[in-house]
Design a protein around this motif. Structure first.
Motif, PDB file in Angstrom:
ATOM      1  N   VAL A  70      -5.131   0.729  -6.264  1.00 19.25           N
ATOM      2  CA  VAL A  70      -4.529   2.072  -6.399  1.00 19.25           C
ATOM      3  C   VAL A  70      -5.605   3.012  -5.407  1.00 19.25           C
ATOM      4  O   VAL A  70      -5.338   3.695  -4.559  1.00 19.25           O
ATOM      5  CB  VAL A  70      -4.582   2.750  -7.640  1.00 19.25           C
ATOM      6  N   VAL A  71      -6.977   2.786  -5.616  1.00 12.79           N
ATOM      7  CA  VAL A  71      -7.773   3.549  -4.827  1.00 12.79           C
ATOM      8  C   VAL A  71      -7.648   2.985  -3.232  1.00 12.79           C
ATOM      9  O   VAL A  71      -7.900   3.696  -2.182  1.00 12.79           O
ATOM     10  CB  VAL A  71      -9.148   3.298  -5.356  1.00 12.79           C
ATOM     11  N   PHE A  72      -7.526   1.581  -3.121  1.00 10.68           N
ATOM     12  CA  PHE A  72      -7.198   1.168  -1.665  1.00 10.68           C
ATOM     13  C   PHE A  72      -6.181   1.887  -1.076  1.00 10.68           C
ATOM     14  O   PHE A  72      -6.195   2.323   0.072  1.00 10.68           O
ATOM     15  CB  PHE A  72      -7.076  -0.364  -1.774  1.00 10.68           C
ATOM     16  N   ALA A  73      -5.029   1.744  -1.760  1.00  8.53           N
ATOM     17  CA  ALA A  73      -3.779   2.557  -1.178  1.00  8.53           C
ATOM     18  C   ALA A  73      -3.948   3.968  -1.041  1.00  8.53           C
ATOM     19  O   ALA A  73      -3.408   4.400   0.034  1.00  8.53           O
ATOM     20  CB  ALA A  73      -2.681   2.445  -2.440  1.00  8.53           C
ATOM     21  N   ASP A  74      -4.757   4.793  -1.818  1.00  5.64           N
ATOM     22  CA  ASP A  74      -4.931   6.290  -1.805  1.00  5.64           C
ATOM     23  C   ASP A  74      -5.521   6.275  -0.434  1.00  5.64           C
ATOM     24  O   ASP A  74      -5.273   7.269   0.530  1.00  5.64           O
ATOM     25  CB  ASP A  74      -5.729   6.490  -2.908  1.00  5.64           C
ATOM     26  N   LEU A  75      -6.461   5.431  -0.077  1.00  8.17           N
ATOM     27  CA  LEU A  75      -7.290   5.522   1.043  1.00  8.17           C
ATOM     28  C   LEU A  75      -6.440   5.168   2.637  1.00  8.17           C
ATOM     29  O   LEU A  75      -6.658   5.917   3.509  1.00  8.17           O
ATOM     30  CB  LEU A  75      -8.530   4.740   1.247  1.00  8.17           C
ATOM     31  N   LYS A  76      -5.542   4.636   2.140  1.00  7.75           N
ATOM     32  CA  LYS A  76      -4.630   3.998   3.361  1.00  7.75           C
ATOM     33  C   LYS A  76      -3.523   5.401   3.534  1.00  7.75           C
ATOM     34  O   LYS A  76      -3.196   5.381   4.889  1.00  7.75           O
ATOM     35  CB  LYS A  76      -3.730   2.572   2.912  1.00  7.75           C
ATOM     36  N   ARG A  77      -3.272   5.937   2.401  1.00  5.97           N
ATOM     37  CA  ARG A  77      -2.285   7.006   2.514  1.00  5.97           C
ATOM     38  C   ARG A  77      -3.281   8.305   3.100  1.00  5.97           C
ATOM     39  O   ARG A  77      -2.724   8.883   4.256  1.00  5.97           O
ATOM     40  CB  ARG A  77      -1.983   7.563   1.125  1.00  5.97           C
ATOM     41  N   LYS A  78      -4.411   8.376   3.059  1.00  2.00           N
ATOM     42  CA  LYS A  78      -5.315   9.545   3.273  1.00  2.00           C
ATOM     43  C   LYS A  78      -5.541   9.456   4.876  1.00  2.00           C
ATOM     44  O   LYS A  78      -5.361  10.256   5.656  1.00  2.00           O
ATOM     45  CB  LYS A  78      -6.720   9.439   2.894  1.00  2.00           C
ATOM     46  N   LEU A  79      -5.375   8.302   5.456  1.00  5.98           N
ATOM     47  CA  LEU A  79      -5.592   7.630   6.760  1.00  5.98           C
ATOM     48  C   LEU A  79      -4.216   7.673   7.436  1.00  5.98           C
ATOM     49  O   LEU A  79      -4.089   7.104   8.761  1.00  5.98           O
ATOM     50  CB  LEU A  79      -6.356   6.490   6.862  1.00  5.98           C
ATOM     51  N   GLU A  80      -3.299   8.013   6.752  1.00  8.92           N
ATOM     52  CA  GLU A  80      -1.730   7.858   7.373  1.00  8.92           C
ATOM     53  C   GLU A  80      -1.504   6.586   7.862  1.00  8.92           C
ATOM     54  O   GLU A  80      -0.476   6.199   8.751  1.00  8.92           O
ATOM     55  CB  GLU A  80      -1.576   8.772   8.526  1.00  8.92           C
ATOM     56  N   GLN A  81      -1.944   5.474   6.942  1.00  7.82           N
ATOM     57  CA  GLN A  81      -1.486   4.193   7.174  1.00  7.82           C
ATOM     58  C   GLN A  81      -0.471   3.900   5.964  1.00  7.82           C
ATOM     59  O   GLN A  81      -0.484   2.983   4.982  1.00  7.82           O
ATOM     60  CB  GLN A  81      -2.541   3.150   7.039  1.00  7.82           C
ATOM     61  N   TYR A  82       0.777   4.275   6.360  1.00  8.16           N
ATOM     62  CA  TYR A  82       1.823   4.592   5.078  1.00  8.16           C
ATOM     63  C   TYR A  82       2.168   3.213   4.352  1.00  8.16           C
ATOM     64  O   TYR A  82       2.616   3.005   3.176  1.00  8.16           O
ATOM     65  CB  TYR A  82       2.877   5.563   5.487  1.00  8.16           C
ATOM     66  N   GLN A  83       2.698   2.559   5.421  1.00 13.86           N
ATOM     67  CA  GLN A  83       3.214   1.086   4.999  1.00 13.86           C
ATOM     68  C   GLN A  83       2.194   0.165   4.374  1.00 13.86           C
ATOM     69  O   GLN A  83       2.437  -0.304   3.165  1.00 13.86           O
ATOM     70  CB  GLN A  83       3.872   0.547   6.162  1.00 13.86           C
ATOM     71  N   ASP A  84       1.126   0.321   4.535  1.00 13.69           N
ATOM     72  CA  ASP A  84      -0.172  -0.505   3.902  1.00 13.69           C
ATOM     73  C   ASP A  84      -0.322   0.144   2.676  1.00 13.69           C
ATOM     74  O   ASP A  84      -0.590  -0.646   1.635  1.00 13.69           O
ATOM     75  CB  ASP A  84      -1.105  -0.506   4.797  1.00 13.69           C
ATOM     76  N   ALA A  85      -0.392   1.498   2.513  1.00 16.37           N
ATOM     77  CA  ALA A  85      -0.364   2.177   1.300  1.00 16.37           C
ATOM     78  C   ALA A  85       0.719   1.710  -0.031  1.00 16.37           C
ATOM     79  O   ALA A  85       0.239   1.148  -0.908  1.00 16.37           O
ATOM     80  CB  ALA A  85      -0.267   3.549   1.300  1.00 16.37           C
ATOM     81  N   ILE A  86       1.854   1.714   0.706  1.00 12.98           N
ATOM     82  CA  ILE A  86       3.093   1.158  -0.106  1.00 12.98           C
ATOM     83  C   ILE A  86       2.720  -0.187  -0.546  1.00 12.98           C
ATOM     84  O   ILE A  86       3.041  -0.474  -1.745  1.00 12.98           O
ATOM     85  CB  ILE A  86       4.434   1.458   0.640  1.00 12.98           C
ATOM     86  N   THR A  87       2.143  -0.983   0.298  1.00 13.25           N
ATOM     87  CA  THR A  87       1.871  -2.428  -0.084  1.00 13.25           C
ATOM     88  C   THR A  87       0.905  -2.635  -1.396  1.00 13.25           C
ATOM     89  O   THR A  87       1.346  -3.345  -2.350  1.00 13.25           O
ATOM     90  CB  THR A  87       1.460  -3.232   1.202  1.00 13.25           C
ATOM     91  N   TYR A  88      -0.060  -1.714  -1.136  1.00 12.54           N
ATOM     92  CA  TYR A  88      -0.927  -1.694  -2.238  1.00 12.54           C
ATOM     93  C   TYR A  88      -0.712  -0.957  -3.396  1.00 12.54           C
ATOM     94  O   TYR A  88      -1.252  -1.508  -4.675  1.00 12.54           O
ATOM     95  CB  TYR A  88      -2.342  -1.227  -1.687  1.00 12.54           C
ATOM     96  N   TYR A  89       0.059   0.079  -3.146  1.00 12.18           N
ATOM     97  CA  TYR A  89       0.806   0.679  -4.699  1.00 12.18           C
ATOM     98  C   TYR A  89       1.581  -0.527  -5.340  1.00 12.18           C
ATOM     99  O   TYR A  89       1.553  -0.542  -6.621  1.00 12.18           O
ATOM    100  CB  TYR A  89       1.488   1.855  -4.292  1.00 12.18           C
ATOM    101  N   ASP A  90       2.349  -1.269  -4.436  1.00 11.44           N
ATOM    102  CA  ASP A  90       3.183  -2.229  -5.217  1.00 11.44           C
ATOM    103  C   ASP A  90       2.505  -3.399  -5.684  1.00 11.44           C
ATOM    104  O   ASP A  90       2.769  -3.822  -6.930  1.00 11.44           O
ATOM    105  CB  ASP A  90       4.038  -2.976  -4.027  1.00 11.44           C
ATOM    106  N   TYR A 103       3.740   5.543  -9.428  1.00 10.33           N
ATOM    107  CA  TYR A 103       4.869   5.713  -8.876  1.00 10.33           C
ATOM    108  C   TYR A 103       4.970   7.337  -8.030  1.00 10.33           C
ATOM    109  O   TYR A 103       5.482   7.317  -6.972  1.00 10.33           O
ATOM    110  CB  TYR A 103       5.900   5.688 -10.167  1.00 10.33           C
ATOM    111  N   TYR A 104       4.087   8.084  -8.483  1.00  7.81           N
ATOM    112  CA  TYR A 104       3.977   9.482  -8.080  1.00  7.81           C
ATOM    113  C   TYR A 104       3.211   9.244  -6.870  1.00  7.81           C
ATOM    114  O   TYR A 104       3.860   9.987  -5.769  1.00  7.81           O
ATOM    115  CB  TYR A 104       3.224  10.207  -9.053  1.00  7.81           C
ATOM    116  N   ARG A 105       2.134   8.621  -6.776  1.00  7.43           N
ATOM    117  CA  ARG A 105       1.604   8.482  -5.376  1.00  7.43           C
ATOM    118  C   ARG A 105       2.495   7.779  -4.484  1.00  7.43           C
ATOM    119  O   ARG A 105       2.415   8.131  -3.221  1.00  7.43           O
ATOM    120  CB  ARG A 105       0.347   7.836  -5.755  1.00  7.43           C
TER     121      ARG A 105
END
Length: 207
Positions: A70-90, A103-105
């Motif tokens: 989750v924290v990895f995904a949050d940082l990806k989201r912060k850096l606008e690397q959205y597809q990577d963020a989704i991968t790590y949330y999954d 799910y909210y994030r």
């Protein structure tokens, strides 16, 4: 209120980084939490590459701990690397599929991608798992508004207000929606309520 990962100052962050580095150095065995916490500190300081290194190390040590993803995904989201963020949330959801916050994030990432159907799907799943978080309804209401589904948006605002009756934003959004569907009297009442709650937050008792 959930912790955002931000620290109060760079001085505090520098001290914390040093503390966690010491803990890692003298720990009898590798501890994923130390790396994750140090990664959070580096993230707050803008040391993103180093934060990723610590998050990766945390995952390497404990690959079954969903928070590391989750924290990895949050940082990806912060850096606008959205597809990577989704991968790590999954990846986090594979380990812990019943955590509403993930799910909210993830829904918020789909909003950034303007994939509103998937945003609603994830906000709805978050609500299914935790129906007591007003922000979940508020964020879904905003998407319904964008899609022109005003009655659904108003229903979500109603629920958000029921949970958080002192949140001015909920009233403002509902007022905007009521104005759109030409329920002007009700809209004015909500604008007034919004102003009242905004004034309360700005009063000396809330500062």
């Amino acid at each position: 209120t959930r912790w955002s990962g931000d620290w109060s100052s760079d001085v505090c962050s520098s001290d914390l980084e040093a503390d966690f580095s010491t803990a890692i150095k003298y720990s009898v065995s590798d501890n994923d939490k130390y790396y994750r916490f140090r990664g959070n500190v580096k993230n707050s300081m803008g040391k993103y590459a180093q934060a990723f290194e610590d998050y990766n190390k945390a995952i390497e040590i404990e690959p079954k701990e969903f928070v590391n993803y989750v924290v990895f995904a949050d940082l990806k989201r912060k850096l606008e690397q959205y597809q990577d963020a989704i991968t790590y949330y999954d990846k986090a959801l594979e380990i812990y599929p019943d955590y509403d916050w993930t799910y909210y994030r993830k829904g918020s990432v789909y909003v950034e991608l303007r994939d509103f159907d998937n945003a609603i799907k994830n906000y709805s799943k978050a609500i299914e798992l935790n129906s007591d978080d007003a922000d979940y309804y508020y964020q879904r209401a905003k998407i319904y508004k964008l899609l022109g589904k005003y009655e659904l948006a108003i229903a979500d605002c109603d629920k958000a207000i029921q949970i958080e009756p002192s949140d001015a934003y909920n009233y403002t959004l509902r007022a905007d929606l009521l104005d759109i569907i030409e329920k002007n009297k009700e809209a004015i009442q909500d604008y007034i309520r919004s102003e009242e709650h905004t004034s309360e937050l700005q009063s000396p008792d809330h500062l």
